[in-house]
Design a protein around this motif. Structure first.
Motif, short mmCIF file in Angstrom:
data_model
loop_
_atom_site.label_atom_id
_atom_site.label_comp_id
_atom_site.label_asym_id
_atom_site.label_seq_id
_atom_site.Cartn_x
_atom_site.Cartn_y
_atom_site.Cartn_z
N LEU A 1 0.85 -1.20 0.00
CA LEU A 1 0.00 0.00 0.00
C LEU A 1 0.88 1.24 0.00
O LEU A 1 1.59 1.50 0.97
N PRO A 2 0.84 2.04 -1.07
CA PRO A 2 1.65 3.25 -1.08
C PRO A 2 1.13 4.28 -0.10
O PRO A 2 -0.08 4.43 0.08
N CYS A 3 2.05 4.96 0.58
CA CYS A 3 1.65 6.08 1.44
C CYS A 3 2.85 6.97 1.71
O CYS A 3 4.00 6.57 1.54
N ASP A 4 2.57 8.18 2.12
CA ASP A 4 3.58 9.20 2.42
C ASP A 4 3.10 9.92 3.67
O ASP A 4 2.07 10.60 3.64
N ARG B 1 9.81 11.74 7.76
CA ARG B 1 8.98 11.35 6.63
C ARG B 1 9.09 9.84 6.41
O ARG B 1 10.18 9.29 6.30
N ILE B 2 7.93 9.19 6.34
CA ILE B 2 7.87 7.75 6.11
C ILE B 2 7.13 7.52 4.80
O ILE B 2 6.01 7.98 4.62
N VAL B 3 7.78 6.79 3.88
CA VAL B 3 7.19 6.53 2.57
C VAL B 3 7.15 5.02 2.34
O VAL B 3 8.17 4.35 2.43
N ASN B 4 5.96 4.51 2.09
CA ASN B 4 5.79 3.12 1.68
C ASN B 4 5.62 3.15 0.17
O ASN B 4 4.71 3.79 -0.34
#
Length: 125
Positions: A31-34, A41-44
């Motif tokens: 699952l993309p997320c920001d 900053r956490i980015v999947n």
């Protein structure tokens, strides 16, 4: 760790366990997320081959270093020939062909109770 768009901030802080960084890239949940959590900053990045967000296109992220330790993050989606992948799975007699084909075609969101249909669960048991 399982960092999803709906993961509570308190859980993310616990997962980070004192980690200090200005950008943390992760995956695994498909699952993309920001997100910003405690100034970090956490980015999947999502999933190239098995997204669970309703969009069957491959998901990836371009990260560009901007000034003063800041990052520019750009999510991208790319269509690809899913049926060609399914044909390859069948040709190699892959044991999870039906499940993988279903997930690739549907990209069902994890919020739905069942990822597989009842018939598919019967076929794999």
């Amino acid at each position: 760790e399982n960092i999803r768009p709906d993961t509570p901030e308190v859980d993310l802080i616990e997962m980070m366990d004192g980690t200090v960084c200005n950008l943390l890239l992760c995956g695994h949940t498909h699952l993309p997320c920001d997100r910003m959590v405690s100034g970090q900053r956490i980015v999947n990045v999502g999933s190239v081959g098995l997204p669970f967000d309703g969009d069957s296109r491959a998901s990836y992220v371009l990260v560009e270093l901007a000034s003063e330790g800041k990052y520019q993050v750009e999510f991208r989606r790319v269509s690809y020939d899913i049926e060609a992948v399914v044909r390859q799975l069948k040709a190699f007699n892959h044991p999870t062909t039906s499940i993988t084909a279903y997930n690739l075609r549907e990209a069902r969101p994890l919020g739905q109770k069942l990822i597989y249909t009842r018939q598919m669960r019967k076929d794999i048991c």
